[in-house]
Motif scaffolding. Structure first.
Motif, PDB file in Angstrom:
ATOM      1  N   UNK A 268       0.821  -1.206   0.000  1.00  0.00           N
ATOM      2  CA  UNK A 268       0.000   0.000   0.000  1.00  0.00           C
ATOM      3  C   UNK A 268       0.858   1.261   0.000  1.00  0.00           C
ATOM      4  N   UNK A 269       1.942   1.233   0.763  1.00  0.00           N
ATOM      5  CA  UNK A 269       2.861   2.369   0.762  1.00  0.00           C
ATOM      6  C   UNK A 269       3.445   2.579  -0.628  1.00  0.00           C
ATOM      7  N   UNK A 270       3.782   1.491  -1.309  1.00  0.00           N
ATOM      8  CA  UNK A 270       4.338   1.589  -2.661  1.00  0.00           C
ATOM      9  C   UNK A 270       3.308   2.141  -3.644  1.00  0.00           C
ATOM     10  N   UNK A 271       2.056   1.706  -3.530  1.00  0.00           N
ATOM     11  CA  UNK A 271       1.010   2.215  -4.424  1.00  0.00           C
ATOM     12  C   UNK A 271       0.776   3.705  -4.183  1.00  0.00           C
ATOM     13  N   UNK A 272       0.736   4.111  -2.922  1.00  0.00           N
ATOM     14  CA  UNK A 272       0.553   5.533  -2.604  1.00  0.00           C
ATOM     15  C   UNK A 272       1.725   6.367  -3.119  1.00  0.00           C
ATOM     16  N   UNK A 273       2.926   5.867  -2.962  1.00  0.00           N
ATOM     17  CA  UNK A 273       4.118   6.564  -3.450  1.00  0.00           C
ATOM     18  C   UNK A 273       4.054   6.736  -4.968  1.00  0.00           C
ATOM     19  N   UNK A 274       3.655   5.671  -5.668  1.00  0.00           N
ATOM     20  CA  UNK A 274       3.569   5.737  -7.127  1.00  0.00           C
ATOM     21  C   UNK A 274       2.652   6.868  -7.563  1.00  0.00           C
ATOM     22  N   UNK A 275       1.463   6.923  -6.968  1.00  0.00           N
ATOM     23  CA  UNK A 275       0.486   7.945  -7.371  1.00  0.00           C
ATOM     24  C   UNK A 275       0.923   9.345  -6.978  1.00  0.00           C
ATOM     25  N   UNK A 276       1.671   9.467  -5.886  1.00  0.00           N
ATOM     26  CA  UNK A 276       2.095  10.784  -5.405  1.00  0.00           C
ATOM     27  C   UNK A 276       3.335  11.305  -6.124  1.00  0.00           C
ATOM     28  N   UNK A 277       3.991  10.456  -6.932  1.00  0.00           N
ATOM     29  CA  UNK A 277       5.257  10.848  -7.552  1.00  0.00           C
ATOM     30  C   UNK A 277       5.242  10.699  -9.072  1.00  0.00           C
ATOM     31  N   UNK A 278       4.081  10.890  -9.664  1.00  0.00           N
ATOM     32  CA  UNK A 278       3.994  10.969 -11.116  1.00  0.00           C
ATOM     33  C   UNK A 278       3.743   9.668 -11.835  1.00  0.00           C
ATOM     34  N   UNK A 279       3.595   8.567 -11.111  1.00  0.00           N
ATOM     35  CA  UNK A 279       3.288   7.291 -11.735  1.00  0.00           C
ATOM     36  C   UNK A 279       1.801   7.003 -11.735  1.00  0.00           C
ATOM     37  N   UNK A 280       1.427   5.870 -12.290  1.00  0.00           N
ATOM     38  CA  UNK A 280       0.033   5.437 -12.323  1.00  0.00           C
ATOM     39  C   UNK A 280      -0.068   4.005 -11.799  1.00  0.00           C
ATOM     40  N   UNK A 281      -1.117   3.707 -11.071  1.00  0.00           N
ATOM     41  CA  UNK A 281      -1.436   2.341 -10.682  1.00  0.00           C
ATOM     42  C   UNK A 281      -2.520   1.842 -11.621  1.00  0.00           C
ATOM     43  N   UNK A 282      -2.204   0.826 -12.420  1.00  0.00           N
ATOM     44  CA  UNK A 282      -3.141   0.310 -13.407  1.00  0.00           C
ATOM     45  C   UNK A 282      -4.067  -0.755 -12.827  1.00  0.00           C
ATOM     46  N   UNK A 283      -3.544  -1.549 -11.920  1.00  0.00           N
ATOM     47  CA  UNK A 283      -4.301  -2.675 -11.365  1.00  0.00           C
ATOM     48  C   UNK A 283      -3.789  -2.984  -9.973  1.00  0.00           C
TER      49      UNK A 283
ATOM     50  N   UNK B  50       0.209  -3.548 -10.699  1.00  0.00           N
ATOM     51  CA  UNK B  50       0.882  -3.169 -11.944  1.00  0.00           C
ATOM     52  C   UNK B  50       0.758  -1.664 -12.105  1.00  0.00           C
ATOM     53  N   UNK B  51       1.857  -1.023 -12.491  1.00  0.00           N
ATOM     54  CA  UNK B  51       1.850   0.417 -12.638  1.00  0.00           C
ATOM     55  C   UNK B  51       2.656   0.880 -13.831  1.00  0.00           C
ATOM     56  N   UNK B  52       2.635   2.194 -14.049  1.00  0.00           N
ATOM     57  CA  UNK B  52       3.458   2.830 -15.069  1.00  0.00           C
ATOM     58  C   UNK B  52       4.260   3.926 -14.386  1.00  0.00           C
ATOM     59  N   UNK B  53       5.570   3.943 -14.624  1.00  0.00           N
ATOM     60  CA  UNK B  53       6.411   4.958 -13.987  1.00  0.00           C
ATOM     61  C   UNK B  53       6.269   6.296 -14.716  1.00  0.00           C
ATOM     62  N   UNK B  54       6.814   7.377 -14.185  1.00  0.00           N
ATOM     63  CA  UNK B  54       6.604   8.693 -14.799  1.00  0.00           C
ATOM     64  C   UNK B  54       7.126   8.818 -16.222  1.00  0.00           C
ATOM     65  N   UNK B  55       8.058   7.950 -16.626  1.00  0.00           N
ATOM     66  CA  UNK B  55       8.581   8.005 -17.989  1.00  0.00           C
ATOM     67  C   UNK B  55       7.836   7.066 -18.943  1.00  0.00           C
ATOM     68  N   UNK B  56       6.891   6.279 -18.426  1.00  0.00           N
ATOM     69  CA  UNK B  56       6.067   5.451 -19.287  1.00  0.00           C
ATOM     70  C   UNK B  56       6.382   3.976 -19.306  1.00  0.00           C
ATOM     71  N   UNK B  57       7.316   3.516 -18.482  1.00  0.00           N
ATOM     72  CA  UNK B  57       7.631   2.082 -18.421  1.00  0.00           C
ATOM     73  C   UNK B  57       6.670   1.374 -17.477  1.00  0.00           C
ATOM     74  N   UNK B  58       6.120   0.250 -17.911  1.00  0.00           N
ATOM     75  CA  UNK B  58       5.272  -0.540 -17.051  1.00  0.00           C
ATOM     76  C   UNK B  58       6.126  -1.309 -16.050  1.00  0.00           C
ATOM     77  N   UNK B  59       5.682  -1.349 -14.791  1.00  0.00           N
ATOM     78  CA  UNK B  59       6.406  -2.094 -13.766  1.00  0.00           C
ATOM     79  C   UNK B  59       5.402  -2.781 -12.863  1.00  0.00           C
ATOM     80  N   UNK B  60       5.882  -3.736 -12.068  1.00  0.00           N
ATOM     81  CA  UNK B  60       5.012  -4.465 -11.149  1.00  0.00           C
ATOM     82  C   UNK B  60       5.734  -4.679  -9.829  1.00  0.00           C
ATOM     83  N   UNK B  61       4.963  -4.685  -8.752  1.00  0.00           N
ATOM     84  CA  UNK B  61       5.510  -4.890  -7.421  1.00  0.00           C
ATOM     85  C   UNK B  61       4.710  -5.959  -6.691  1.00  0.00           C
TER      86      UNK B  61
END
Length: 263
Positions: free
Chosen positions: A218-233, A246-257
């Motif tokens: 949850x901390x990672x998902x909140x960080x992603x949204x607060x720092x220019x990334x997106x949470x897709x699922x 699954x998310x997308x970083x601020x430069x557009x790369x898909x990543x997963x945690x």
């Protein structure tokens, strides 16, 4: 002990802004970065501690952009013979995007796709030092915990990776309308290395997805949204009681945690 043919041994982020990506992932996963000692490029290696044992980050050059490169994560798979394996990949319907070549003092590699177009690297290092980038033997924060291929042809991909790398089906889980979720091991390892599943129609391309472990999902998902990334699922619970997103970083790369819920 050296790695075996077919093991995942390294992970690499291609990005449009190396400084911004480093800052994002340092805060997200806790990675520490250092120079990769490559004189002709800005290559930064990372890991959760003082040893950069998980992967590398490099900026996409203009030539790479002109060739169609985009921000993405890619995995390196160990092979006994880079040139021979590259030929086998091409003969099996894959594509060699970058012909076999040496990285000075590091190893020989090639950049390929499987027959469905999912990209990956193959590599043989010049040393027999064992990689721990993928935490095969147990959970390690900051390391890759799972390798997942979403393919336009699940059965064809399974045959390809079995033929090229020797992977064997270890287990399968019925995911209803999404079909089987087939989990594979690389003998002689007993633990699973990852899974192959059918690509949904709305997903434009086949691709590999790599799940890195964090202490609190949850901390990672909140960080992603607060720092220019997106949470897709997600975060969504998986068998065993852990969670993934699954998310997308601020430069557009898909990543997963992958990780646990905080207390």
């Amino acid at each position: 002990m050296a790695n075996h043919h077919g093991d995942f041994i390294w992970y690499e982020l291609l990005t449009t802004d190396a400084d911004a990506a480093q800052e994002f992932y340092a805060g997200l996963v806790g990675w520490r970065f250092q120079g990769g000692n490559q004189p002709d490029m800005d290559y930064r290696m990372f890991g959760p501690g003082d040893t950069p044992e998980v992967g590398g980050l490099m900026a996409i050059t203009q030539d790479m952009k002109d060739g169609g490169a985009r921000p993405m994560w890619a995995g390196y798979i160990a092979v006994d013979d880079v040139d021979g394996t590259a030929k086998n990949i091409a003969d099996a319907g894959g594509t060699i995007l970058m012909e076999p070549q040496d990285i000075p003092d590091v190893g020989r590699f090639a950049f390929c796709t499987d027959p469905q177009g999912a990209p990956f690297y193959i590599m043989r290092g010049f040393s027999d030092e064992e990689s721990h980038a993928f935490a095969l033997d147990g959970p390690k924060e900051g390391h890759c915990a799972w390798n997942e291929l979403t393919s336009g042809d699940r059965e064809g991909a399974a045959r390809f990776y079995a033929d090229i790398f020797g992977w064997e089906l270890g287990d399968s889980m019925d995911m209803g309308e999404m079909g089987p979720y087939d989990m594979y091991r690389n003998p002689p390892h007993e633990n699973m290395l990852g899974a192959i599943m059918q690509k949904p129609q709305e997903m434009p391309v086949s691709l590999w997805n790599y799940y890195f472990r964090v202490p609190d999902i949850d901390t990672a998902a909140d960080y992603t949204k607060a720092n220019g990334g997106q949470v897709l699922f997600g975060p969504s619970e998986i068998p065993g009681g852990e969670y993934v997103f699954n998310g997308i970083d601020p430069q557009g790369a898909m990543f997963s945690l992958l990780g646990k819920k905080g207390n």
